[in-house]
Design an enzyme around this catalytic site. Structure first.
Site, short mmCIF file in Angstrom:
data_model
loop_
_atom_site.label_atom_id
_atom_site.label_comp_id
_atom_site.label_asym_id
_atom_site.label_seq_id
_atom_site.Cartn_x
_atom_site.Cartn_y
_atom_site.Cartn_z
N SER A 190 -51.66 -25.38 3.19
CA SER A 190 -52.93 -24.68 3.20
C SER A 190 -54.08 -25.70 3.17
CB SER A 190 -52.97 -23.71 2.01
OG SER A 190 -53.92 -22.72 2.21
N ASP A 433 -49.07 -15.50 9.80
CA ASP A 433 -50.01 -15.93 8.77
C ASP A 433 -51.43 -15.81 9.34
OD1 ASP A 433 -51.57 -17.27 6.91
OD2 ASP A 433 -50.82 -19.25 7.47
N HIS A 458 -47.59 -17.72 5.20
CA HIS A 458 -48.37 -18.88 4.77
C HIS A 458 -47.50 -19.87 3.97
CE1 HIS A 458 -52.33 -20.64 4.43
NE2 HIS A 458 -52.24 -20.76 3.12
#
Length: 502
Positions: A190, A433, A458
């Site tokens: 991320s 995602d 994710h």
């Protein structure tokens, strides 16, 4: 590694009325590797990790790496952890796998991240995990209260400083273990995935390569994607159940209709069993949009599933007519579980992590996420940069720099830039995602590769393995580690060719 808004993180919240005006004009979901809705303590570990091989350390870190004023020489204690159980040692120039922390505590990362532990034995690697400054227990100025107080102390919280922190600690680790030529592979997810890619580009003399999982580094003003975050949320829910999608789409007007009645907010509060009275229909709509986005972004495992949410919304109970808002509430319960009441501000609580991330999104991590017209499940509310800036200025007295990330890291023409001076980077994304719209989804060169999966969520490739993981996920992880093995093998070959020893 954020909000009253969904998901990786961007957690954007504030207690100021000006910023709540801003929120009405932009919906920036959080990043973050793990879902928060199943975790009641956002600043605590998601589970206890009892690993006798994992040793905790603190590094005396510089406050400011880029100036030479007296204050820049202040230091703070930065937390990191090492697992040397499977390391083959300096004599073999055995590799180092380094996890670069994101907007979370080290405890949360250690309990969630499996990629290093899963592959450490295979590579005979030293495992290093580093906590990001201003998160967890890594607090400058002596305490979280002081560090997070205002812009004068928060000004030292940014990506460039974090990368320099990682560089200093990794060089310290190599010196500590007397391993000058052990190759380092950095891993992040991320926001941390962006950091991993940027670290390889900014510090190629330290990191041999990088695995950037679910890194939306193209989701900035100068490189924003054609379709946005909520387009994918809509697409996944519609693909799961068109009936579910249609009911969600209709529910927003129904919520406003009920709210407009005498005592309408009280009716909605009882309908959704809210813990506190609603201030407006926005409260419940924001709560629900967060649920849908969270369910899609972390759509993995039996308990965290878009299918569960939609099945609850679609369900026809026997001998009872179920109203539209009854169904919508059932979807929320399917994700959150049965509770005595539901906190519609569950992401807005001022935890230390949220405060730090709020600053980062009001300074340099400015992602133009909104409800655009193609996001057909949601009422159209495009991102509004003007109100966003006004809200941040009201909170901190400083103006966000929406173009700084693209200026500093040079990602506007990502194919050209990475082809010219990038190498040994894996960009992994799951196309289910929502943040994948801002990811690198095409191979750039032989050594800058994109690995993507149609159903991945994710950071799914780097989190802990689960029993029953789908075959495509097992194959994706195996492909990633084989690429990393090839980087290390080439590096070791180059050492021999140059007659370089310890």
């Amino acid at each position: 590694m954020s909000l009253p808004f969904p998901i990786l993180l961007l957690l954007i919240f504030s207690t100021s009325s000006s910023f709540f005006i801003t929120l009405a004009h932009c919906k920036i979901p959080r990043l973050g590797i793990s879902p928060k809705m199943l975790t009641n303590e956002p600043d605590a570990p998601t589970q206890k990790l009892n690993d006798p091989n994992l040793k905790m350390f603190y590094f005396n870190q510089n406050l400011d790496h880029f100036t030479f004023t007296p204050k820049s020489y202040m230091t703070f204690q930065q937390r990191y952890a090492i697992d040397s159980k499977h390391w083959a040692g300096a004599k073999d120039n055995a590799p180092i796998l380094a996890f670069l922390g994101e907007e979370s505590s080290l405890d949360s990362d250690l309990s969630a991240i499996g990629f290093l532990r899963d592959n450490g034995p295979r590579l005979k690697a030293l495992l290093v995990y580093i906590e990001h400054r201003y998160y967890g227990k890594t607090m400058p100025f002596g305490s979280a209260e002081e560090a997070l107080k205002n812009a004068s102390t928060l000004g030292y919280l940014n990506a460039a400083q974090a990368l320099a922190d990682y560089a200093a600690i990794l060089l310290h680790v190599k010196e500590k273990y007397s391993t000058k030529h052990s190759p380092i592979i950095v891993i992040g997810g991320s926001y941390g995935g962006m950091l991993a890619a940027w670290f390889r580009l900014k510090y190629p003399h330290i990191a041999l390569g990088a695995l950037a999982s679910s890194a939306p580094l193209l989701y900035f003003e100068d490189s924003r994607p054609k379709f946005g975050y909520y387009y994918i949320v809509t697409k996944v829910i519609k693909g799961t159940s068109e009936r579910c999608y249609n009911m969600i789409r209709k529910s927003w007007k129904e919520i406003d209709r009920v709210a407009a009645k005498p005592n309408g907010l009280l009716i909605l509060s009882k309908q959704f069993k809210t813990c506190a009275p609603l201030n407006g229909s926005f409260d419940i709509k924001d709560f629900l949009s967060t649920i849908y986005a969270e369910a899609v972004q972390y759509n993995r495992g039996p308990s965290y599933s878009v299918t569960n949410v939609c099945n609850a919304i679609d369900n026809n109970p026997p001998n009872r007519k179920k109203g539209l808002l009854d169904r919508i509430f059932a979807g929320a319960v399917a994700l959150l579980g049965n509770q005595s009441c539901y906190d519609t501000n569950m992401f807005a609580h001022p935890t230390n992590n949220n405060k730090a991330w709020r600053w980062q999104t009001c300074s340099e991590i400015v992602m133009p996420v909104g409800y655009d017209k193609q996001d057909t499940m949601f009422p159209t509310t495009p991102f509004n940069m003007t109100s966003y800036i006004e809200g941040c200025k009201a909170d901190y007295g400083v103006t966000p720099r929406p173009h700084w990330i693209t200026t500093y890291f040079g990602i506007q023409d990502v194919k050209l830039i990475l082809r010219k001076f990038g190498s040994n980077i894996i960009f992994s994304n799951g196309l289910a995602d929502p943040y994948s719209v801002g990811g690198v989804l095409e191979d750039i060169s032989d050594s800058v590769v994109a690995i993507k999966s149609n159903n991945g969520s994710h950071c799914q490739d780097i989190v802990m393995k689960r029993k029953g993981d789908p075959e495509w996920l097992v194959m994706q992880r195996d492909k990633e580690i084989k690429i990393i093995e090839s980087w290390i093998a080439t590096y070791q070959k180059d050492l021999r060719a140059l007659n370089i020893s310890i």
